[in-house]
Design an enzyme around this catalytic site. Structure first.
Site, PDB file in Angstrom:
ATOM      1  N   LYS A  89      35.397 116.928 -25.420  1.00 53.95           N
ATOM      2  CA  LYS A  89      36.341 117.888 -24.853  1.00 53.95           C
ATOM      3  C   LYS A  89      37.090 117.337 -23.646  1.00 53.95           C
ATOM      4  O   LYS A  89      38.197 117.777 -23.344  1.00 53.95           O
ATOM      5  CB  LYS A  89      35.621 119.174 -24.442  1.00 53.95           C
ATOM      6  CG  LYS A  89      34.562 118.988 -23.363  1.00 53.95           C
ATOM      7  CD  LYS A  89      33.847 120.295 -23.058  1.00 53.95           C
ATOM      8  CE  LYS A  89      32.714 120.097 -22.055  1.00 53.95           C
ATOM      9  NZ  LYS A  89      31.597 119.302 -22.638  1.00 53.95           N
ATOM     10  N   HIS A 108      23.094 120.939 -17.133  1.00 55.69           N
ATOM     11  CA  HIS A 108      24.329 120.326 -16.629  1.00 55.69           C
ATOM     12  C   HIS A 108      24.480 120.742 -15.177  1.00 55.69           C
ATOM     13  O   HIS A 108      24.504 121.939 -14.877  1.00 55.69           O
ATOM     14  CB  HIS A 108      25.536 120.776 -17.446  1.00 55.69           C
ATOM     15  CG  HIS A 108      26.721 119.854 -17.343  1.00 55.69           C
ATOM     16  ND1 HIS A 108      27.332 119.558 -16.146  1.00 55.69           N
ATOM     17  CD2 HIS A 108      27.401 119.159 -18.289  1.00 55.69           C
ATOM     18  CE1 HIS A 108      28.344 118.722 -16.359  1.00 55.69           C
ATOM     19  NE2 HIS A 108      28.390 118.456 -17.649  1.00 55.69           N
ATOM     20  N   SER A 115      30.548 119.705 -13.364  1.00 56.28           N
ATOM     21  CA  SER A 115      31.443 118.568 -13.551  1.00 56.28           C
ATOM     22  C   SER A 115      31.851 117.951 -12.219  1.00 56.28           C
ATOM     23  O   SER A 115      32.102 118.653 -11.249  1.00 56.28           O
ATOM     24  CB  SER A 115      32.689 119.032 -14.311  1.00 56.28           C
ATOM     25  OG  SER A 115      33.551 117.945 -14.581  1.00 56.28           O
ATOM     26  N   GLY A 123      28.535 115.290 -15.283  1.00 59.93           N
ATOM     27  CA  GLY A 123      28.709 115.369 -13.836  1.00 59.93           C
ATOM     28  C   GLY A 123      28.942 114.029 -13.174  1.00 59.93           C
ATOM     29  O   GLY A 123      29.289 113.964 -11.995  1.00 59.93           O
ATOM     30  N   GLU A 159      25.603 113.514 -21.293  1.00 63.94           N
ATOM     31  CA  GLU A 159      26.878 113.939 -21.876  1.00 63.94           C
ATOM     32  C   GLU A 159      28.033 113.625 -20.923  1.00 63.94           C
ATOM     33  O   GLU A 159      28.759 114.518 -20.489  1.00 63.94           O
ATOM     34  CB  GLU A 159      26.829 115.437 -22.187  1.00 63.94           C
ATOM     35  CG  GLU A 159      25.724 115.825 -23.160  1.00 63.94           C
ATOM     36  CD  GLU A 159      25.469 117.324 -23.209  1.00 63.94           C
ATOM     37  OE1 GLU A 159      26.191 118.071 -22.512  1.00 63.94           O
ATOM     38  OE2 GLU A 159      24.546 117.746 -23.930  1.00 63.94           O
ATOM     39  N   PRO A 160      28.235 112.351 -20.586  1.00 67.13           N
ATOM     40  CA  PRO A 160      29.334 111.999 -19.672  1.00 67.13           C
ATOM     41  C   PRO A 160      30.691 112.167 -20.335  1.00 67.13           C
ATOM     42  O   PRO A 160      30.874 111.785 -21.493  1.00 67.13           O
ATOM     43  CB  PRO A 160      29.057 110.523 -19.347  1.00 67.13           C
ATOM     44  CG  PRO A 160      28.371 110.017 -20.574  1.00 67.13           C
ATOM     45  CD  PRO A 160      27.515 111.163 -21.057  1.00 67.13           C
ATOM     46  N   GLY A 161      31.630 112.721 -19.615  1.00 67.37           N
ATOM     47  CA  GLY A 161      33.009 112.798 -20.092  1.00 67.37           C
ATOM     48  C   GLY A 161      33.918 112.120 -19.094  1.00 67.37           C
ATOM     49  O   GLY A 161      34.518 111.086 -19.347  1.00 67.37           O
ATOM     50  N   ASP A 202      58.460 128.631 -15.430  1.00 62.42           N
ATOM     51  CA  ASP A 202      57.491 129.461 -14.718  1.00 62.42           C
ATOM     52  C   ASP A 202      57.373 128.980 -13.275  1.00 62.42           C
ATOM     53  O   ASP A 202      57.136 127.794 -13.021  1.00 62.42           O
ATOM     54  CB  ASP A 202      56.127 129.378 -15.412  1.00 62.42           C
ATOM     55  CG  ASP A 202      55.160 130.454 -14.936  1.00 62.42           C
ATOM     56  OD1 ASP A 202      55.075 130.676 -13.713  1.00 62.42           O
ATOM     57  OD2 ASP A 202      54.489 131.055 -15.785  1.00 62.42           O
ATOM     58  N   TYR A 206      40.205 116.012 -18.539  1.00 62.58           N
ATOM     59  CA  TYR A 206      40.653 117.408 -18.623  1.00 62.58           C
ATOM     60  C   TYR A 206      42.113 117.551 -18.196  1.00 62.58           C
ATOM     61  O   TYR A 206      42.468 118.436 -17.426  1.00 62.58           O
ATOM     62  CB  TYR A 206      39.741 118.308 -17.784  1.00 62.58           C
ATOM     63  CG  TYR A 206      38.293 118.190 -18.199  1.00 62.58           C
ATOM     64  CD1 TYR A 206      37.829 118.815 -19.352  1.00 62.58           C
ATOM     65  CD2 TYR A 206      37.401 117.400 -17.471  1.00 62.58           C
ATOM     66  CE1 TYR A 206      36.509 118.672 -19.761  1.00 62.58           C
ATOM     67  CE2 TYR A 206      36.081 117.253 -17.880  1.00 62.58           C
ATOM     68  CZ  TYR A 206      35.647 117.900 -19.021  1.00 62.58           C
ATOM     69  OH  TYR A 206      34.347 117.752 -19.423  1.00 62.58           O
TER      70      TYR A 206
END
Length: 429
Positions: free
Chosen positions: A82, A211, A214, A252, A288-290, A380, A408
Site C-alpha cells: 500500500k 504496528h 508509521s 514504522g 512489514e516495512p513500506g 480547489d 504514501y
C-alpha cells in the site's frame, strides 16, 4: 493510477542518448546536488514537457535491501504494498528476496502477477470482506491477521485452513508520525477471548502482529510491543493452544542509517530478552516495512506553471498538489526536501546550461527570500503544498524538486478535477 513507465539506460550523463531507452547511472538522488542538476536536465531534454514526473532510483532500493539484511538478518521483510505499488519497485524487491504485505485482493493479484509464490504473501488486513477472504483461499494466500470475534467467524466459514496472526495494539505509539491503533489492534483484555474464539472455531493462531505507527523515531516502542507480544504467546500456551512461532513486528522503520540501525538494535535485543534461545530456534520474525524501501527512492519533479505577486508575498502554482502526490505529506518535510532549479529554460534550446540550484528549506544560495504559498493545479482552494514559507524568488517554468517522495504519495493520488498522477521514470543499475 500510474501512467507508462520509461526506462533510461545511459552509461554517461555527458553523452545524451538519441532515444529514451539507452542509459543512466546508479547514484543516490539527494546525496549529490550536482547529480540532481545533471539527471533532471538530462530527463528534461529527453522529455521537454510541462508535466510533473517522478524519478525512481532502483539502485537505491537494492542498497536499502542490503542494509535491511545486514542489520536485521533474522527478520524477513514483507514489503507493505500500500505504501507504493509501482510495478518496478515491487519487481525489484521481489528479485531481492522480499515477501509482501497485502491488504486487498488487488494488491495480492499484483504480487502474484510478478511470479511471487503465495506463501510469500501475508494478508495483513485485520478486517476483510467475505469475498476477499474467499479470494485469498482460492489463490493460496494462507496467512492473515485478525483482531475481532466477527473476523474469526468469516475466516472459519470461508478460509478454515488459513493460519492467523492476532493483531494487538502496540502499547506505545509516541514518536510516530501516523498512529494506527485507533483502527486496528486487540486490547490486552480482549486477547484471551479472541484466542479462545479461534480455538473454538478450529483455526490455528500461528503468532502475533503489531504496528508501532508509521514513521516512528521512538525505537523503544518496539521493545514494549515485543514484550506485549510475548505475553500473548504465554496466554496461548496457558490455553493449551498449539505453540505459536510467528512474531510480526509491523512497520514504522525509517531509512536514515543512524535511526534504522538504532531501531534494528532495539528489535534484536528485545527478541533476545523476551524469547529464550530455545524459543528463538523455532521463532519466525517478520516485518512489514513500506516507507523504509519506498520513501527515499522516489524524487518528484514539478514545474511552476503560474505566479502571482502581492506586495512582499509570492504565490506559485505547480503541476502536482494535494489531490495528487501531497495528500499524506507533511508540509514541513516537503519544505525541507524541496530544491528549486531556477532558469531551467531559455529562448534558444529550452534548457539553461547551468541551472541555479537552491535548497529551499534552508534558503541557501539566494540573497533574499519571500513569504510564499505553493498551490497545486486544481481549482480547489485547499490544494496547497506550502503556505507562508520562505522561498527564493522563482519564475514560471522553474522547477521545484521534492526529494524523498515515495511513501504514501502517488499511491494516495486521485484524478480530481481531471488531473492525474505524475509520470514515473526510473534509474537502473
Amino acid at each position: 493510477m500510474f501512467t507508462s513507465v520509461e526506462s533510461w539506460n545511459v552509461k554517461s550523463l555527458e553523452a545524451l542518448p538519441s532515444a529514451p531507452d539507452q542509459v543512466v547511472t546508479n547514484n543516490r538522488l539527494g546525496d549529490d546536488e550536482h547529480f540532481i542538476q545533471k539527471i533532471i536536465s538530462t530527463i528534461k531534454k529527453l522529455q521537454p514537457s510541462e508535466e510533473a514526473f517522478y524519478v525512481l532510483d532502483l539502485g537505491l532500493v537494492s542498497n536499502l535491501m542490503d542494509t535491511w539484511k545486514r542489520n536485521l538478518p533474522m527478520v524477513q521483510s514483507f514489503y507493505a504494498v500500500k505504501c507504493n505499488p509501482h510495478p518496478d519497485l515491487l519487481a525489484t524487491l521481489a528479485a531481492q528476496g522480499s515477501s509482501f504485505d497485502c491488504g486487498s485482493p488487488s494488491e495480492i493479484e499484483s504480487i502474484l502477477a510478478l511470479g511471487v509464490s503465495p506463501d510469500r504473501i501475508i494478508y495483513a488486513n485485520p478486517c476483510k470482506a467475505s469475498s476477499h477472504i474467499k479470494y485469498a483461499a482460492e489463490v493460496g494466500v494462507n496467512v492473515t491477521t485478525f483482531d475481532s470475534v466477527d473476523e474469526i467467524e468469516k475466516i472459519r466459514k470461508w478460509h478454515p485452513k488459513c493460519s492467523l496472526l492476532i493483531r494487538i495494539k502496540a502499547p506505545d505509539e509516541s514518536g510516530c508520525s501516523f498512529p494506527l491503533s485507533s483502527k486496528f489492534g486487540a486490547l490486552p483484555e480482549e486477547v484471551s477471548l479472541l484466542l479462545q474464539g479461534a480455538q473454538t472455531a478450529g483455526l490455528r493462531v500461528a503468532g502475533v502482529s503489531f504496528h508501532i505507527g508509521s514513521k516512528s523515531y521512538n525505537f523503544q516502542a518496539y521493545k514494549t510491543a515485543i514484550e506485549a507480544a510475548k505475553e500473548v504467546f504465554q496466554e496461548a500456551a496457558r490455553l493449551c493452544m498449539p505453540p505459536m512461532h510467528v512474531l510480526d513486528i509491523g512497520g514504522g522503520f525509517v531509512s536514515e542509517p543512524s535511526f534504522f540501525e538504532a531501531a534494528a538494535a532495539v528489535v534484536k535485543t528485545s527478541v533476545e530478552t523476551y524469547f529464550s534461545a530455545e524459543e528463538r530456534r523455532s521463532l519466525k520474525v517478520i516485518a512489514e516495512p513500506g516507507r523504509f524501501f519506498a520513501e527515499t527512492a522516489f524524487t518528484l519533479v514539478t514545474n511552476i506553471i503560474g505566479k502571482r505577486v502581492r506586495g512582499e508575498v509570492r504565490q506559485y502554482w505547480i503541476n502536482e498538489g494535494f489531490f495528487g502526490s501531497m495528500m499524506c505529506a507533511d508540509p514541513k518535510t516537503l519544505l525541507e526536501s524541496c530544491i528549486a532549479l531556477k532558469c531551467m529554460y531559455n529562448n534558444s534550446d529550452g534548457i539553461e546550461k547551468n541551472p541555479v540550484l537552491m535548497v529551499c528549506g534552508k534558503a541557501t544560495g539566494c540573497a533574499r527570500t519571500y513569504s510564499s504559498t505553493v498551490f497545486g493545479p486544481t481549482c480547489d482552494s485547499a490544494d496547497k503544498v506550502l503556505e507562508g514559507d520562505q522561498l527564493p524568488e522563482l519564475e514560471v517554468n522553474n522547477l521545484l524538486v521534492f526529494l524523498n517522495m515515495g511513501a504514501y504519495t502517488s499511491a494516495c493520488g486521485s484524478h480530481f478535477n481531471g488531473f492525474g498522477s505524475a509520470k514515473i521514470t526510473h534509474l537502473t543499475n
